[in-house]
Design an enzyme around this catalytic site. Structure first.
Site, short mmCIF file in Angstrom:
data_model
loop_
_atom_site.label_atom_id
_atom_site.label_comp_id
_atom_site.label_asym_id
_atom_site.label_seq_id
_atom_site.Cartn_x
_atom_site.Cartn_y
_atom_site.Cartn_z
N GLY A 1 0.80 -1.33 -0.04
CA GLY A 1 -0.02 -0.06 -0.19
C GLY A 1 0.89 1.27 0.19
N GLY B 1 1.78 3.21 -2.36
CA GLY B 1 1.62 3.95 -3.50
C GLY B 1 0.80 5.42 -2.96
N VAL C 1 -1.89 -7.94 -3.46
CA VAL C 1 -1.67 -8.75 -2.30
C VAL C 1 -2.60 -9.68 -1.80
CG1 VAL C 1 -0.55 -6.98 -1.17
CG2 VAL C 1 -2.84 -6.91 -0.77
N TYR D 1 -15.50 -3.59 5.91
CA TYR D 1 -14.26 -2.90 6.49
C TYR D 1 -13.84 -3.20 8.02
CZ TYR D 1 -10.13 0.78 7.09
OH TYR D 1 -9.23 1.19 7.05
#
Length: 254
Positions: free
Chosen positions: A17, A19, A68, A162
């Site tokens: 992550g 980026g 991933v 989430y």
């Protein structure tokens, strides 16, 4: 760079992550602290943009495009990092994550599966792949840091998927810490609160203001404030910390 003034000199860190958002800030802070960094992101162009923000050194930082949630891609990435740097990573941070918010009664199955696959399964796959190479290398101190969320502890309206994924990350972290400690691998979770990232940029302004009023320090956190905690956990200064779930929330506890 003088090694006596930095936390992570001589360490190779893999950051998923990397980026954008928290992941990008972690890469930046780790580089500041003397680490070599493998910047991993689904979007390799974003990872390369992160590289351009790091101190000028083509040999200490590299970008990798990796999903991933796919085991073969994770395994290939870890192998390529080992080959490119000529050493085994001693630090890994799992910051890759997505949201697909909706109320429980309206959420479609695909949105649930997608979030679980990236946030939880992806964290599992990276922990497993990195854990294997770390354990075989018999290194004196390794650190895996999993980015969870305060909503994984407290829940949040509109984020069934989430919240479930991040609760899973906390449980995964605590179990991995028990299993990997015999290999000198520490595993900890960081639970960010409401952080100013591209992910929260999608939240309506009136909702942001309402949440900020709930936060004791009365503001959103910054990605750098999460990254500083990760730098501590990645360093030997946290050598007696494993299996912890550290809240970085400005006091917010839904």
């Amino acid at each position: 760079m003088a090694t006596n003034n930095v936390l992570l000199a001589g360490r190779l860190a893999v950051v998923t992550g990397g980026g954008s958002g928290i992941g990008r800030a972690i890469c930046s802070i780790f580089a500041r602290e003397g680490a070599k960094v493998a910047v991993v992101d689904l979007n390799k162009k974003s990872a390369e943009e992160t590289l351009s923000l790091l101190p000028a050194s083509t040999s200490d930082y590299r970008a990798y495009g990796t999903n991933v949630a796919i085991s073969s891609e994770v395994t290939a990435m870890v192998s390529q990092v080992h080959e490119d740097f000529g050493e085994v990573p001693t630090v890994a941070v799992n910051a890759a994550g997505i949201t697909k918010d909706n109320f429980l009664l309206k959420m479609d199955e695909q949105s649930f599966d997608d979030v679980i696959n990236v946030n939880l399964k992806g964290t599992f796959l990276v922990n497993q792949a990195i854990g294997k190479v770390m354990s075989k290398a018999s290194l004196p101190d390794c650190s895996i840091i999993n980015i969870a969320s305060i909503v994984g502890k407290c829940g949040n309206i509109g984020q069934t998927n989430y919240s479930a994924s991040k609760a899973g990350v906390i449980g995964l972290t605590k179990t991995a810490a028990k299993e990997l400690s015999r290999f000198n691998i520490r595993v900890n979770a960081v639970l960010p609160g409401f952080i100013d990232t591209p992910m929260t940029a999608k939240v309506p302004e009136n909702v942001k203001q309402m949440i900020e009023m709930m936060i004791p320090v009365k503001r959103m956190g910054t990605p750098e404030e999460i990254a500083e905690v990760c730098a501590f956990l990645a360093s030997t200064r946290s050598s007696y910390i494993t299996g912890a779930a550290i809240e970085v929330t400005g006091g917010l506890n839904f």
